[in-house]
Design a protein around this motif. Structure first.
Motif, PDB file in Angstrom:
ATOM      1  N   UNK A 156      43.901  44.202  44.597  1.00  0.00           N
ATOM      2  CA  UNK A 156      43.817  43.496  43.316  1.00  0.00           C
ATOM      3  C   UNK A 156      43.631  42.004  43.549  1.00  0.00           C
ATOM      4  N   UNK A 157      44.370  41.454  44.511  1.00  0.00           N
ATOM      5  CA  UNK A 157      44.252  40.024  44.821  1.00  0.00           C
ATOM      6  C   UNK A 157      42.818  39.675  45.200  1.00  0.00           C
ATOM      7  N   UNK A 158      42.223  40.456  46.099  1.00  0.00           N
ATOM      8  CA  UNK A 158      40.867  40.174  46.564  1.00  0.00           C
ATOM      9  C   UNK A 158      39.844  40.315  45.447  1.00  0.00           C
ATOM     10  N   UNK A 210      45.850  53.824  39.891  1.00  0.00           N
ATOM     11  CA  UNK A 210      45.506  52.534  39.308  1.00  0.00           C
ATOM     12  C   UNK A 210      44.043  52.221  39.611  1.00  0.00           C
ATOM     13  N   UNK A 211      43.260  51.991  38.564  1.00  0.00           N
ATOM     14  CA  UNK A 211      41.864  51.589  38.700  1.00  0.00           C
ATOM     15  C   UNK A 211      41.798  50.068  38.631  1.00  0.00           C
ATOM     16  N   UNK A 212      41.479  49.423  39.755  1.00  0.00           N
ATOM     17  CA  UNK A 212      41.434  47.961  39.803  1.00  0.00           C
ATOM     18  C   UNK A 212      40.416  47.419  38.813  1.00  0.00           C
ATOM     19  N   UNK A 248      41.870  46.784  35.415  1.00  0.00           N
ATOM     20  CA  UNK A 248      42.680  45.562  35.355  1.00  0.00           C
ATOM     21  C   UNK A 248      41.790  44.348  35.117  1.00  0.00           C
ATOM     22  N   UNK A 249      40.723  44.243  35.904  1.00  0.00           N
ATOM     23  CA  UNK A 249      39.834  43.087  35.797  1.00  0.00           C
ATOM     24  C   UNK A 249      39.073  43.090  34.480  1.00  0.00           C
TER      25      UNK A 249
END
Length: 249
Positions: free
Chosen positions: A200-202, A159-161, A164-165
């Motif tokens: 992901x949260x950060x 998974x590449x964060x 997502x962003x």
């Protein structure tokens, strides 16, 4: 009877004619085997279409979700079931899945983890490999769209964060939920799942986007990081009136 001769629906016993039964009593009166028999039209030299479908259903524990995971080679184990019949049944089961998805999209407002699960269960319940998705949500808790980020193996996926962003920024989402499946059926999060959730949260927080949940989907059950207080050690305010999480704590 010659080996190549097939029984037509007119040659079936009266009680074994699902089309006529459906016309008189409606679709609700038919069993799964009878509905599937209408699709394939004929059985083999030893069985009617209904008998053949009953035997196939028994082999998958009378579970249509399990049958939906079959491929052509699985059906080919049964006499009288060639590629054409296999594809017909597979197409019908896929249409059923898409109907569920369409119904969900029409009422896609996210109020709790169960709402997230219901969006993704039709997409993920039949998958043999792990997939990772992001659900993009606006300020009013309405779904903007869902995007598949990656597909991997049975045990995991990369998974590449940043991906997502990027999707969140492109579609102007103010909130996101991330979702992945466990093909093994084990809904416990791994250590890697927990580390990824925190990353992901950060990252989302740094650009003023809220990660509201990370949901692990299995067939018939799910795990919510938010419900279990595993997102930054806090519970989000939205909660399900009925929690379908089973066998975790």
């Amino acid at each position: 009877m010659k080996e190549s001769q097939k029984l037509t629906i007119c040659q079936w016993a009266k009680e074994d004619r699902p089309r006529e039964k459906m016309m008189v009593k409606g679709a609700d009166a038919l069993s799964d085997a009878e509905l599937l028999a209408i699709l394939i039209g004929s059985g083999n030299t030893e069985e009617s279409a209904v008998e053949l479908m009953r035997r196939i259903l028994v082999s998958c524990h009378n579970d249509l979700n399990e049958l939906a995971r079959w491929e052509v080679r699985d059906y080919s184990r049964f006499k009288g079931f060639g590629p054409a019949k296999s594809i017909t049944v597979m197409a019908a089961l896929e249409l059923g899945k898409r109907r569920r998805l369409q119904e969900i999209k029409e009422r896609a407002v996210i109020r709790c983890s169960k709402d997230i699960y219901e969006v993704f269960h039709p997409l993920m319940c039949d998958l043999a490999l792990e997939e990772f998705w992001v659900l993009l949500i606006n300020q009013g808790n309405k779904v903007i769209s869902s995007v598949r980020i990656s597909t991997g193996g049975i045990a995991g996926t990369f998974v590449d964060v940043r991906s997502i962003l990027r999707e969140a920024l492109l579609q102007r989402a103010t909130q996101i939920a991330v979702v992945h499946n466990h093909p093994s059926g084990n809904i416990h999060p791994s250590q890697e799942d927990q580390v990824l959730t925190q990353r992901i949260f950060n990252a989302a927080k740094s650009i003023d986007i809220k990660l509201i949940d990370h949901v692990i989907v299995c067939d018939g059950k799910y795990y919510s990081f938010a419900d279990e207080g595993l997102i930054q050690g806090r519970r989000i305010k939205m909660r399900c009136p009925v929690k379908v999480l089973t066998g975790i704590f």
